[in-house]
Design an enzyme around this catalytic site. Structure first.
Site, PDB file in Angstrom:
ATOM      1  N   ASN A 110      22.492  40.384  10.489  1.00 33.54           N
ATOM      2  CA  ASN A 110      21.556  39.468  11.143  1.00 33.54           C
ATOM      3  C   ASN A 110      22.202  38.091  11.212  1.00 33.54           C
ATOM      4  O   ASN A 110      22.993  37.724  10.340  1.00 33.54           O
ATOM      5  CB  ASN A 110      20.252  39.374  10.346  1.00 33.54           C
ATOM      6  CG  ASN A 110      19.236  38.477  11.012  1.00 33.54           C
ATOM      7  OD1 ASN A 110      18.994  38.560  12.219  1.00 33.54           O
ATOM      8  ND2 ASN A 110      18.619  37.588  10.233  1.00 33.54           N
ATOM      9  N   HIS A 112      21.122  34.096  11.248  1.00 31.12           N
ATOM     10  CA  HIS A 112      19.991  33.196  10.995  1.00 31.12           C
ATOM     11  C   HIS A 112      20.465  31.758  11.223  1.00 31.12           C
ATOM     12  O   HIS A 112      21.534  31.376  10.728  1.00 31.12           O
ATOM     13  CB  HIS A 112      19.487  33.374   9.561  1.00 31.12           C
ATOM     14  CG  HIS A 112      18.299  32.519   9.279  1.00 31.12           C
ATOM     15  ND1 HIS A 112      17.030  32.829   9.745  1.00 31.12           N
ATOM     16  CD2 HIS A 112      18.193  31.335   8.633  1.00 31.12           C
ATOM     17  CE1 HIS A 112      16.206  31.862   9.384  1.00 31.12           C
ATOM     18  NE2 HIS A 112      16.870  30.963   8.706  1.00 31.12           N
TER      19      HIS A 112
HETATM   20  C1  GRF Z   1      19.176  32.582  17.443  1.00 31.93           C
HETATM   21  O1  GRF Z   1      18.933  31.268  17.077  1.00 31.93           O
HETATM   22  C2  GRF Z   1      19.420  33.420  16.212  1.00 31.93           C
HETATM   23  O2  GRF Z   1      20.061  32.732  15.196  1.00 31.93           O
HETATM   24  C3  GRF Z   1      18.019  33.783  15.817  1.00 31.93           C
HETATM   25  O3  GRF Z   1      17.325  33.978  17.025  1.00 31.93           O
HETATM   26  C4  GRF Z   1      17.946  33.233  18.059  1.00 31.93           C
HETATM   27  C5  GRF Z   1      18.268  34.178  19.178  1.00 31.93           C
HETATM   28  O4  GRF Z   1      18.718  33.545  20.332  1.00 31.93           O
HETATM   29  N1  GRF Z   1      18.020  34.904  14.908  1.00 31.93           N
HETATM   30  P1  GRF Z   1      19.352  34.376  21.520  1.00 31.93           P
HETATM   31  O5  GRF Z   1      18.329  35.402  21.991  1.00 31.93           O
HETATM   32  O6  GRF Z   1      20.619  35.034  21.009  1.00 31.93           O
HETATM   33  O7  GRF Z   1      19.651  33.389  22.614  1.00 31.93           O
END
Ligand code: GRF
Length: 199
Positions: A110, A112
């Site tokens: 994941n 974050h």
């Molecule tokens: C990102 O900020 C990621 O860190 C978080 O959700 C967001 C997803 O953005 N888990 P995207 O869909 O990849 O543009």
């Protein structure tokens, strides 16, 4: 070169998915085969990105199932049908239970958008993470890639990158900087590194 099959799970715009697709197209992920993109939301723009890159897609919506267990069983079926070896959560907002996670120990990543253990866990997603960092007044934030276990944002950390907070930042500006300076490099690199070490 042995490539490992990964599935990228998405809910939204998919800029992290795009970063993975771009690095793969540039030959920078030699151990990675992006075999499938799964969305829990048929309107996710990430699906368009997958189609443009000719990556197969599947849609598995939580709403279609009365029980969490049935939703997760459908995800497990689709993953098994496609012989997926590593799951990448790239802005996937659906909750996955400890039971699901046990099927893929150290095989779910994941990303974050903070430096874990700050601003993480239940309720910290999307802009809320950046709002919390600004409200606290930290001067550095960043992003973390970690393995997923049964604790939200609590699995083993794989990599982190710090990003400066600038005076007057809005949550939106900070989110964009964290993506550009940290997330889009960190996630593809972590996937390649984990795939390189898979049996
Ligand atoms: C990102 O900020 C990621 O860190 C978080 O959700 C967001 C997803 O953005 N888990 P995207 O869909 O990849 O543009």
């Amino acid at each position: 070169m042995l490539k490992h099959k990964i599935a990228v799970l998405v809910s939204g715009s998919g800029t992290n998915l795009q970063a993975i697709l771009d690095k793969a197209a540039a030959g920078e992920l030699p151990h990675v085969h992006i075999a499938l993109v799964i969305a829990d939301n048929p309107a996710a723009y990430a699906l368009t990105r997958a189609h443009q890159a000719n990556i197969p897609t599947a849609i598995v919506c939580r709403k279609q199932f009365s029980q969490q267990e049935q939703f997760e069983q459908q995800l497990l079926t689709v993953l098994a049908q496609n012989n997926i070896e590593l799951i990448v959560l790239a802005g996937f907002l659906a909750i996955l239970s400890g039971n699901f996670v046990q099927h893929y120990p150290k095989r779910i990543l994941n990303i974050h958008p903070s430096l874990i253990p700050s601003f993480c866990g239940k309720g910290y997603y999307g802009l809320k993470v950046h709002q919390a960092a600004l409200a606290y007044g930290v001067k550095l934030t960043g992003a973390t890639v970690h393995f997923v276990n049964e604790i939200p944002d609590g699995g083993e950390i794989i990599s982190q990158k710090a990003v400066e907070i600038l005076p007057g930042d809005t949550p939106e500006q900070l989110q964009k900087r964290v993506m550009e300076q940290a997330e889009w490099q960190l996630l593809p690199a972590a996937i390649e590194s984990v795939c390189t070490n898979l049996p």
